[in-house]
Design an enzyme around this catalytic site. Sequence first.
Site, PDB file in Angstrom:
ATOM      1  N   PRO A  78       0.831  -1.204   0.000  1.00  0.00           N
ATOM      2  CA  PRO A  78       0.000   0.000   0.000  1.00  0.00           C
ATOM      3  C   PRO A  78       0.865   1.254   0.000  1.00  0.00           C
ATOM      4  CG  PRO A  78       0.042  -1.014   2.177  1.00  0.00           C
ATOM      5  CD  PRO A  78       0.721  -1.968   1.248  1.00  0.00           C
ATOM      6  N   SER A 107      -4.123   1.557  -0.321  1.00  0.00           N
ATOM      7  CA  SER A 107      -3.977   2.344   0.901  1.00  0.00           C
ATOM      8  C   SER A 107      -5.289   3.010   1.312  1.00  0.00           C
ATOM      9  CB  SER A 107      -2.911   3.420   0.687  1.00  0.00           C
ATOM     10  OG  SER A 107      -2.878   4.341   1.765  1.00  0.00           O
ATOM     11  N   TYR A 129      -5.940   2.213   8.104  1.00  0.00           N
ATOM     12  CA  TYR A 129      -5.575   2.981   9.291  1.00  0.00           C
ATOM     13  C   TYR A 129      -6.849   3.149  10.107  1.00  0.00           C
ATOM     14  CZ  TYR A 129      -1.174   4.436   7.084  1.00  0.00           C
ATOM     15  OH  TYR A 129       0.058   4.467   6.493  1.00  0.00           O
ATOM     16  N   THR A 155      -2.430  -1.451   9.472  1.00  0.00           N
ATOM     17  CA  THR A 155      -1.109  -0.877   9.719  1.00  0.00           C
ATOM     18  C   THR A 155      -1.055  -0.339  11.138  1.00  0.00           C
ATOM     19  OG1 THR A 155      -0.746  -0.346   7.400  1.00  0.00           O
ATOM     20  CG2 THR A 155       0.529   0.897   9.001  1.00  0.00           C
ATOM     21  N   ARG A 164       9.816  13.366   9.202  1.00  0.00           N
ATOM     22  CA  ARG A 164      10.264  13.278   7.815  1.00  0.00           C
ATOM     23  C   ARG A 164      10.767  14.640   7.351  1.00  0.00           C
ATOM     24  NH1 ARG A 164       5.091   9.674   5.613  1.00  0.00           N
ATOM     25  NH2 ARG A 164       5.123   8.186   7.341  1.00  0.00           N
ATOM     26  N   LYS A 223       0.336  -5.216   9.781  1.00  0.00           N
ATOM     27  CA  LYS A 223       1.533  -4.692   9.118  1.00  0.00           C
ATOM     28  C   LYS A 223       2.271  -3.719  10.039  1.00  0.00           C
ATOM     29  CE  LYS A 223       2.837  -2.070   4.943  1.00  0.00           C
ATOM     30  NZ  LYS A 223       3.433  -0.881   5.593  1.00  0.00           N
ATOM     31  N   HIS A 247       7.857   0.399   7.761  1.00  0.00           N
ATOM     32  CA  HIS A 247       7.169   1.439   6.975  1.00  0.00           C
ATOM     33  C   HIS A 247       8.131   2.088   5.987  1.00  0.00           C
ATOM     34  CE1 HIS A 247       3.070   3.312   7.315  1.00  0.00           C
ATOM     35  NE2 HIS A 247       3.610   4.134   6.415  1.00  0.00           N
ATOM     36  N   ARG A 250      10.207   5.127   7.066  1.00  0.00           N
ATOM     37  CA  ARG A 250       9.530   6.426   7.104  1.00  0.00           C
ATOM     38  C   ARG A 250       8.988   6.783   8.491  1.00  0.00           C
ATOM     39  NH1 ARG A 250       8.021   8.026   1.950  1.00  0.00           N
ATOM     40  NH2 ARG A 250       5.970   8.868   2.457  1.00  0.00           N
TER      41      ARG A 250
END
Length: 348
Positions: A78, A107, A129, A155, A164, A223, A247, A250
């Site tokens: 995703p 996703s 999510y 996730t 980030r 995940k 991830h 990230r």
Amino acid sequence: MPPVTNLSQYEELARAVMEPAAFDYVAGGAGGELTLRDNVGAFERRRLRPRVLVDVSEVDTSTSILGAPSTMPVGLAPAALQAVIHQDGEVASARAAARAGVIFCLSTLSSRPIEEVAEAGGVRWFQLYVHKDRGASRELVKRAEAAGYKALVLTVDLPITGYRERDLITRFSVSAEAYGNLPSLPIESGDLLSTVSRLNDQSLSWKDIEWLREITDLPIVIKGILRGDDADVAVKSGAAGVVVSNHGGRQLDRALASIDALEEVVCAVEGRAEVYLDGGVRRGVDVATALALGARAVFLGRPYLYALAAGGEDGVVEALNLLRSELVVAMTLLGAPRVSAIERSHVA
């Protein structure tokens, strides 16, 4: 598009055609990007031990993933907001996966609606999510069920977005219209990082897996697992599969590379669920290495997104065919004519 001989070459092709902020959004990782680099480096540190004088006149890369046939032990992970990569976004990626005979995972933050992507055909999973608005999450699950998605991928490593720096520098933002999956949520145009952090439920815990099982009959894949003890709890909570993942580097910088965490998770699961991996897969030998260390399949991330940018649907198909060709060579030279013949002894 010029000839491509390995997946890593798609990155520069994508850089040449994408908006700089969008490219950095895809390419970037958290913090100093140590985990981002180590995901690839950890594969490169592994060494292989081929068997010789094995009949490899016919090599079969096919397998099954949660009971669904796949032409190879590879799926498309995703990835959010693919319309910033290519105008056809997730629809192009899903069509490519269907053409190649592999699983596509959509996703929650897709830029195309669940139902539109479903029209691409093929085997599809939906990544979830869990938002603070549980009703909105329930609606997404029901839409995915109705549209024929075959599994839910929960996730669990993003209660907030990681630090980030590339996105902070570019101030990467998207319009409200970019969120094709989420018409019921109050999303405003602006910074993606703060938007996701505002939506996601930081109180999510293991007890909420039971809530998810109560609202769906789809198998649940968890995940974002990097520890054996978490993998054990996931299976005991009813997960049909777990994805060993950081991830894509990230979220938490200096987290373990996915391949470095794989064996601990496999040992903890003890065959009670399927184990997958994402992060750092760039070569057919990477796929073979992950399978030797116990993964059922791997999921590809950035490489297919770069291929999408460079060539749309056909670019993703080309990338998958290239990876399969590499895998055939790797299996032939390892002395493993079938996926089931790839063993722990093949990796030093």
